[in-house]
Motif scaffolding. Sequence first.
Motif, short mmCIF file in Angstrom:
data_model
loop_
_atom_site.label_atom_id
_atom_site.label_comp_id
_atom_site.label_asym_id
_atom_site.label_seq_id
_atom_site.Cartn_x
_atom_site.Cartn_y
_atom_site.Cartn_z
N THR A 95 -7.97 78.01 49.00
CA THR A 95 -7.49 77.52 47.70
C THR A 95 -6.43 76.45 47.92
OG1 THR A 95 -5.87 79.31 47.65
CG2 THR A 95 -7.96 79.69 46.52
N GLU A 120 -24.00 84.48 47.25
CA GLU A 120 -24.36 84.89 45.88
C GLU A 120 -25.74 85.52 45.84
OE1 GLU A 120 -22.77 82.59 42.50
OE2 GLU A 120 -22.46 81.01 43.99
N VAL A 136 -17.40 83.51 47.20
CA VAL A 136 -17.89 83.27 45.84
C VAL A 136 -16.75 82.77 44.95
CG1 VAL A 136 -18.90 84.33 43.77
CG2 VAL A 136 -19.74 84.99 46.06
N ASP A 137 -15.59 83.42 45.05
CA ASP A 137 -14.43 83.00 44.26
C ASP A 137 -14.09 81.53 44.53
OD1 ASP A 137 -14.22 85.54 43.26
OD2 ASP A 137 -12.53 86.13 44.52
N ARG A 139 -16.13 79.19 45.57
CA ARG A 139 -17.15 78.33 44.93
C ARG A 139 -16.78 78.08 43.47
NH1 ARG A 139 -23.27 80.32 46.78
NH2 ARG A 139 -23.00 80.03 49.03
N ARG A 140 -16.42 79.15 42.76
CA ARG A 140 -16.12 78.99 41.33
C ARG A 140 -14.92 78.08 41.13
NH1 ARG A 140 -20.20 81.82 41.41
NH2 ARG A 140 -20.91 79.73 41.97
N LEU A 141 -13.92 78.20 42.01
CA LEU A 141 -12.73 77.36 41.91
C LEU A 141 -13.08 75.89 42.14
CD1 LEU A 141 -9.61 77.11 41.64
CD2 LEU A 141 -9.51 77.37 44.14
N GLU A 143 -15.91 74.43 41.73
CA GLU A 143 -16.69 73.92 40.60
C GLU A 143 -15.80 73.70 39.37
OE1 GLU A 143 -19.55 77.08 40.59
OE2 GLU A 143 -20.25 76.49 42.60
N ALA A 144 -14.90 74.64 39.13
CA ALA A 144 -14.00 74.50 37.98
C ALA A 144 -13.12 73.26 38.12
CB ALA A 144 -13.14 75.75 37.83
N ASN A 213 -23.28 68.74 45.39
CA ASN A 213 -23.14 69.89 44.49
C ASN A 213 -24.32 70.85 44.59
OD1 ASN A 213 -20.77 68.69 43.72
ND2 ASN A 213 -21.61 67.76 41.87
#
Lengths: 312, 312
Positions: A95, A120, A136-137, A139-141, A143-144, A213
């Motif tokens: 992060t 995933e 996974v967390d 990845r979401r960050l 992308e966000a 992406n």
Amino acid sequence: MEPGKESRVLVIGGTGHIGKHIVTASVRHGHSTSVLIRDATPSDPAKAQLLTSFVDSGVALIKGDLFNHESLVKAIKSTDIIISAVGPRQLAEQTRIVTAIKEAGNVKRFLPSEFGSDVERVHTVDPVASLYAKKVDLRRLIEAEGIPHTYVCCNGFAETYLPSIGDVTTVGAGPPTEKITVLGDGDAKAVFVVEEDIAVYTVRAIDDPRTLNKIIYMRPPTNILSHNELISMWERKAGKTLHIVHITEVNLLEWIEEAAFPLNILLSIALSIFVRGDQANFEIEPSFGVEATELYPDVKYTTVDQYLNRLL
Amino acid sequence: MEPGKESRVLVIGGTGHIGKHIVTASVRHGHSTSVLIRDATPSDPAKAQLLTSFVDSGVALIKGDLFNHESLVKAIKSTDIIISAVGPRQLAEQTRIVTAIKEAGNVKRFLPSEFGSDVERVHTVDPVASLYAKKVDLRRLIEAEGIPHTYVCCNGFAETYLPSIGDVTTVGAGPPTEKITVLGDGDAKAVFVVEEDIAVYTVRAIDDPRTLNKIIYMRPPTNILSHNELISMWERKAGKTLHIVHITEVNLLEWIEEAAFPLNILLSIALSIFVRGDQANFEIEPSFGVEATELYPDVKYTTVDQYLNRLL
């Protein structure tokens, strides 16, 4: 590579198992390659030798640290592409890389530390399930935050699984000579990719618009094998028959519960790969993924068959 | 135990490799024993069965979580002694237990998750060096906060090392039948303690004034053996001679650098235990430590010799 198409590549975790192959592949491909390092003169002789070989091949060592935000931003600002190959203990700390990338504002592609199964699309238990959840967390960050990215799902490291002919209970000991342990019925398909090839495909992907992406999977057709198929291939080469000891899925789950660290991690990874077939049990849809050997058919990857010859 | 001397014991990480033995030993010793659990009905059948056996033996399952401060304080307030046996991924998160203990204000003894070598007297490299550093950091925090404590340095888990006769390259595969890998010259002394005995000594220590603010080491005299001695003992029992393959310290350091997770962790632990002899290469001074078999000579521990008989 066409002249003028070189990228500036920064590898974080460039001295690790897969990181060092990526550094080498990046330099060979002609990219201006840097490695973030905490200590330019490490006391560990093996690590010192690796850094020397990096410098000799034209790699720039950049002093910096995940935990030193300023150093990280500075290193990132002078590069185009960030490849993170940090180990499991630092997965969540990535992060900090995301924060630095946002601040730097110039990064064209970020490849977080994946280099395994698609986290995933796995079906396993702790302790590795929690590790996968961290990926996974992240990845979401990513992308966000809208960071251009590629997730590299290279599947199984050849050097981890093939020297023991897929027997995870003897990883590190060389090919079995009498008996071999098979988890489950041995029919689930696993995927084995040699580390040097993983690095080559990764470096090919970093500036490819087709991988932007997306998840890039590595499924070399000759290297998608069940454990039973792998054992048969080895038995033919070695000219001997191994006694197969089966461990049922139920018994494996019990063993994972009972085993101490880090064997329990190895076993919970093996449950996913060898019992549940998570590396090849789904279709790669264009909406989320591409396959490396299809994208780069000119790369002459090492087949499992060739790799096993090295062990004879 | 004398009547009226029972303690209220809370185990955090009570379903893990060593935690479940501690829970069992605590109940058998007559302590009112609780286990902090996230989920009373886990989907993993092996874990569900373990929780059922806990309840059947009189253990109280307390729903709570390291990451839920309120639940942690509540669980801690109704106990006297906290034993943490959390795994490597949660070592650093034990600062949350320290915070909760401070708030609760009633804890008579805290045993953080140690259960290995003395992390202030080891000589190893990453990746395990960083894990050990987290344990050291936690020790300093506990001391700074003035929390009564005991650090349990039980040395090597028998179930991890003895089934493969100390060969860490085949951990999980059972006794070697032809060849065995020895790290270094094989003469450094290691210490092996059976998990049930580790749990019994731990439970004896929790309310013993002699272990207050001390390190309790487990060095059962018959179980302090070099790898060469262990192999010889096994060869005599099994009636066969193994071919010994040596890996030098220099080559082991290179292998640790190259190996993927989690093999690299196993190898960096093995460097400390089998090459550098960190479990038995120092004197236990009364200023910082006590030895379990000296404190509790009535405990009939399992000898390595007896353990190996189980493998025949």
